[in-house]
Enzyme design. Sequence first.
Site, PDB file in Angstrom:
ATOM      1  N   ASN A   9      51.733  -3.271  33.716  1.00  0.00           N
ATOM      2  CA  ASN A   9      52.195  -4.649  33.929  1.00  0.00           C
ATOM      3  C   ASN A   9      52.008  -4.935  35.414  1.00  0.00           C
ATOM      4  O   ASN A   9      52.799  -4.481  36.238  1.00  0.00           O
ATOM      5  CB  ASN A   9      53.665  -4.770  33.513  1.00  0.00           C
ATOM      6  CG  ASN A   9      54.224  -6.158  33.819  1.00  0.00           C
ATOM      7  OD1 ASN A   9      53.471  -7.085  34.175  1.00  0.00           O
ATOM      8  ND2 ASN A   9      55.536  -6.304  33.670  1.00  0.00           N
ATOM      9  N   LYS A  11      52.383  -7.628  36.959  1.00  0.00           N
ATOM     10  CA  LYS A  11      53.279  -8.675  37.488  1.00  0.00           C
ATOM     11  C   LYS A  11      52.449  -9.628  38.356  1.00  0.00           C
ATOM     12  O   LYS A  11      51.281  -9.873  38.037  1.00  0.00           O
ATOM     13  CB  LYS A  11      54.464  -8.047  38.228  1.00  0.00           C
ATOM     14  CG  LYS A  11      55.133  -6.973  37.351  1.00  0.00           C
ATOM     15  CD  LYS A  11      56.444  -6.470  37.862  1.00  0.00           C
ATOM     16  CE  LYS A  11      56.994  -5.419  36.907  1.00  0.00           C
ATOM     17  NZ  LYS A  11      58.295  -4.915  37.280  1.00  0.00           N
ATOM     18  N   HIS A  96      60.205  -9.942  29.106  1.00  0.00           N
ATOM     19  CA  HIS A  96      60.440  -9.069  30.260  1.00  0.00           C
ATOM     20  C   HIS A  96      61.715  -9.497  30.979  1.00  0.00           C
ATOM     21  O   HIS A  96      62.015 -10.689  31.088  1.00  0.00           O
ATOM     22  CB  HIS A  96      59.249  -9.115  31.221  1.00  0.00           C
ATOM     23  CG  HIS A  96      59.281  -8.004  32.209  1.00  0.00           C
ATOM     24  ND1 HIS A  96      60.083  -8.044  33.334  1.00  0.00           N
ATOM     25  CD2 HIS A  96      58.661  -6.798  32.230  1.00  0.00           C
ATOM     26  CE1 HIS A  96      59.942  -6.903  33.997  1.00  0.00           C
ATOM     27  NE2 HIS A  96      59.084  -6.135  33.351  1.00  0.00           N
ATOM     28  N   GLU A  98      62.409  -9.724  34.002  1.00  0.00           N
ATOM     29  CA  GLU A  98      62.201 -10.657  35.128  1.00  0.00           C
ATOM     30  C   GLU A  98      62.076 -12.085  34.614  1.00  0.00           C
ATOM     31  O   GLU A  98      62.531 -13.029  35.267  1.00  0.00           O
ATOM     32  CB  GLU A  98      60.958 -10.225  35.927  1.00  0.00           C
ATOM     33  CG  GLU A  98      61.246  -8.968  36.727  1.00  0.00           C
ATOM     34  CD  GLU A  98      60.033  -8.083  36.992  1.00  0.00           C
ATOM     35  OE1 GLU A  98      58.891  -8.542  36.825  1.00  0.00           O
ATOM     36  OE2 GLU A  98      60.247  -6.915  37.360  1.00  0.00           O
ATOM     37  N   GLU A 168      63.188  -1.095  28.669  1.00  0.00           N
ATOM     38  CA  GLU A 168      63.174  -1.067  30.137  1.00  0.00           C
ATOM     39  C   GLU A 168      64.585  -1.330  30.661  1.00  0.00           C
ATOM     40  O   GLU A 168      65.014  -2.488  30.748  1.00  0.00           O
ATOM     41  CB  GLU A 168      62.244  -2.164  30.673  1.00  0.00           C
ATOM     42  CG  GLU A 168      60.806  -2.014  30.254  1.00  0.00           C
ATOM     43  CD  GLU A 168      59.852  -2.706  31.238  1.00  0.00           C
ATOM     44  OE1 GLU A 168      58.982  -2.018  31.762  1.00  0.00           O
ATOM     45  OE2 GLU A 168      60.011  -3.917  31.492  1.00  0.00           O
ATOM     46  N   GLY A 174      61.510  -0.944  39.227  1.00  0.00           N
ATOM     47  CA  GLY A 174      61.156  -1.114  40.636  1.00  0.00           C
ATOM     48  C   GLY A 174      62.143  -0.488  41.602  1.00  0.00           C
ATOM     49  O   GLY A 174      62.108  -0.763  42.792  1.00  0.00           O
ATOM     50  N   SER A 213      60.262   2.502  36.631  1.00  0.00           N
ATOM     51  CA  SER A 213      59.929   3.555  37.600  1.00  0.00           C
ATOM     52  C   SER A 213      59.216   4.753  36.978  1.00  0.00           C
ATOM     53  O   SER A 213      59.376   5.881  37.446  1.00  0.00           O
ATOM     54  CB  SER A 213      61.187   3.996  38.373  1.00  0.00           C
ATOM     55  OG  SER A 213      61.701   2.900  39.115  1.00  0.00           O
TER      56      SER A 213
HETATM   57  P1  13P Z   1      58.177  -0.389  37.670  1.00  0.00           P
HETATM   58  O1  13P Z   1      57.294   0.618  36.971  1.00  0.00           O
HETATM   59  O2  13P Z   1      57.594  -0.889  38.941  1.00  0.00           O
HETATM   60  O3  13P Z   1      59.582   0.083  37.763  1.00  0.00           O
HETATM   61  O4  13P Z   1      58.198  -1.674  36.700  1.00  0.00           O
HETATM   62  C1  13P Z   1      58.511  -1.491  35.359  1.00  0.00           C
HETATM   63  C2  13P Z   1      58.272  -2.776  34.656  1.00  0.00           C
HETATM   64  O5  13P Z   1      58.989  -3.741  34.849  1.00  0.00           O
HETATM   65  C3  13P Z   1      57.132  -2.840  33.735  1.00  0.00           C
HETATM   66  O6  13P Z   1      57.198  -3.972  32.937  1.00  0.00           O
END
Ligand code: 13P
Length: 256
Positions: A9, A11, A96, A98, A168, A174, A213
């Site tokens: 992903n 982003k 997601h 976010e 997740e 992150g 992560s």
């Molecule tokens: P990270 O791997 O940067 O923690 O992000 C995970 C994520 O949100 C994947 O959709």
Amino acid sequence: MKKYFIVGNWKMNMAYREAVKLVKDIDSMTKPLDSNLEVVLCTPYIHIPVLVETLSHSAVRIGAQNCNENKSGAFTGEVSAEMIKSYDCDYVILGHSERREYFNESNELINKKILIALENNLKVILCIGESLDERQNDETNKVLNTQLRFCLSNIPKEEYENIIIAYEPIWAIGTGLTASNEQINETHNAIRNYLIEIMGGKGISVPILYGGSLNDKNASDILKIKEVYGGLIGGASLKSESFVNIIKTAEGYTNI
Ligand code: 13P
């Protein structure tokens, strides 16, 4: 034989040239791809046409990170499921955390997006996950169950095979903190049980991915957990070396 999904992903990262270079590098470093491995890069919309073209002879797939819940019309700035599919793009991430947090996406809205994505023959990677407060208050299972029930309501049974779940935990995204192997094992088992309650027998074969992560250091422990069928990877998907190392780790487990 376990089939794995390794999904990047991106982003809101990567400009045009670095995006093309990254997919070319990933492709050349993973060729030929094990047939029990599906590698998908979910990129910003704007890169989809050129990256699909770049990977036209590759097994690596391109996906989207969102779609609008409407079929078409006056929704300035939005992108429909039909447009995504029209570029030979087969996957879309929906729900997601976010998007839930920064764009106020509710389970009801995510459900509408899932329905229209499936109508357009996209495979949906549905993200679910609890906040740190919810985990500390012992509400994880309740939150995940609610997210699954609302997001998956009214989905035709024949579409269940086009659903992938990504667990997740929000506090692991992150942050460099991953859920412990015990937490992942326990939570994925609970998700499997909810999927069976919702979908009956078809819930047994829905892939459940872990995200938060995940990197090339912890992938070997996480990807071998029984109910983990791959990963949804943010930061570590932006560097060919770390992403390819995760792919190779999964490759080593496909024959188990
Ligand atoms: P990270 O791997 O940067 O923690 O992000 C995970 C994520 O949100 C994947 O959709």
